[in-house]
Design a protein around this motif. Structure first.
Motif, short mmCIF file in Angstrom:
data_model
loop_
_atom_site.label_atom_id
_atom_site.label_comp_id
_atom_site.label_asym_id
_atom_site.label_seq_id
_atom_site.Cartn_x
_atom_site.Cartn_y
_atom_site.Cartn_z
N GLY A 142 0.70 7.80 -7.68
CA GLY A 142 0.47 9.22 -7.51
C GLY A 142 -0.79 9.53 -6.73
O GLY A 142 -1.17 10.68 -6.59
N HIS A 143 -1.48 8.50 -6.23
CA HIS A 143 -2.69 8.68 -5.42
C HIS A 143 -2.31 8.61 -3.95
O HIS A 143 -1.56 7.74 -3.53
N GLY A 144 -2.88 9.48 -3.14
CA GLY A 144 -2.69 9.40 -1.70
C GLY A 144 -3.72 8.46 -1.10
O GLY A 144 -4.74 8.90 -0.58
N TRP A 145 -3.50 7.19 -1.23
CA TRP A 145 -4.48 6.19 -0.77
C TRP A 145 -4.75 6.34 0.71
O TRP A 145 -3.84 6.48 1.51
N ARG A 146 -5.99 6.27 1.06
CA ARG A 146 -6.42 6.32 2.46
C ARG A 146 -7.37 5.16 2.70
O ARG A 146 -7.91 4.60 1.76
N VAL A 199 0.83 -1.21 0.00
CA VAL A 199 0.00 0.00 0.00
C VAL A 199 0.86 1.26 0.00
O VAL A 199 0.63 2.19 -0.78
N GLU A 200 1.87 1.32 0.86
CA GLU A 200 2.73 2.51 0.91
C GLU A 200 3.45 2.73 -0.41
O GLU A 200 3.52 3.86 -0.91
N GLU A 201 3.99 1.68 -0.99
CA GLU A 201 4.70 1.81 -2.25
C GLU A 201 3.75 2.21 -3.38
O GLU A 201 4.09 3.03 -4.24
N LEU A 202 2.55 1.64 -3.37
CA LEU A 202 1.59 1.96 -4.42
C LEU A 202 1.12 3.42 -4.37
O LEU A 202 0.77 3.98 -5.39
N ARG A 203 1.14 4.01 -3.19
CA ARG A 203 0.82 5.44 -3.11
C ARG A 203 1.75 6.23 -4.03
O ARG A 203 1.33 7.15 -4.72
N MET A 204 3.00 5.87 -4.02
CA MET A 204 3.98 6.61 -4.83
C MET A 204 4.02 6.11 -6.28
O MET A 204 4.28 6.89 -7.19
#
Length: 193
Positions: A56-60, A48-53
């Motif tokens: 380009g989405h700030g996943w919550r 999840v943390e890596e996929l945020r970057m």
């Protein structure tokens, strides 16, 4: 529908920059390992943390990107491949070549882009197969890849593109033919059937 107020807008960043930032933070070998794992089908919840970057989405919590129905698994594989587009290591070669066989066109198309940008060894056969894909955009990208990664055994796929029913595919096939002609010393002119 008006835009939501800034505090309710999803965080968006330029993807190439956030991808390079992630690679710089965790190191290129770890970054490539994450991308390869995602491309090979790892569950999104693992990264999840890596996929945020990578996205380009700030996943919550509750973000639809984490919803398997809203964002199908082929997107996760595509995001893994896209990371490799911006940060490359030859350690990802086998995964990218495998990705050209993906059942969904998006990861396969992204792997074509990676192979084109980084001249990935062994990508020619997969690109030649994808040069006959039903979607013109995939055929175009496959021909771009063949211009870089193709060899003599892939000339037929490029030649077939010269007669495609779509003008954009024919144009890219002509460019690919010229590139192969120079790279492989095929002799002048279009080769006949």
């Amino acid at each position: 529908m008006p835009d939501p107020p800034p505090e309710h807008r999803p965080e968006r960043r330029p993807v190439a920059g956030s991808i390079r930032e992630l690679a710089g933070r965790i190191g290129v070998p770890a970054f490539v390992a994450v991308c390869v794992d995602l491309l090979d089908g790892a569950p999104r919840e693992r990264y999840v943390e890596e996929l945020r970057m990578l996205t380009g989405h700030g996943w919550r919590p509750g973000d639809p990107v984490l919803d398997h129905d809203a964002w199908k698994d082929h997107w996760v594989r595509s995001w893994g491949a896209r990371g490799l587009l911006h940060v490359w290591s030859d350690a990802a070669t086998a995964a990218v070549v495998r990705g050209l066989e993906d059942e969904h066109y998006r990861p396969a198309e992204m792997c074509l882009k990676v192979a084109t940008r980084h001249d990935v060894a062994g990508a020619g056969d997969g690109a030649a197969r994808l040069a006959g894909h039903a979607l013109p955009r995939v055929r175009v990208q496959a021909l771009r890849c063949l211009a870089v990664c193709g060899d003599r055994e892939h000339v037929g796929a490029v030649r077939a593109g010269l007669d495609d029913d779509r003008a954009d595919v024919r144009r890219q096939a002509a460019r690919a033919w010229e590139a192969l002609e120079r790279r492989l010393d095929l002799g002048g002119g279009r080769v006949g059937p």
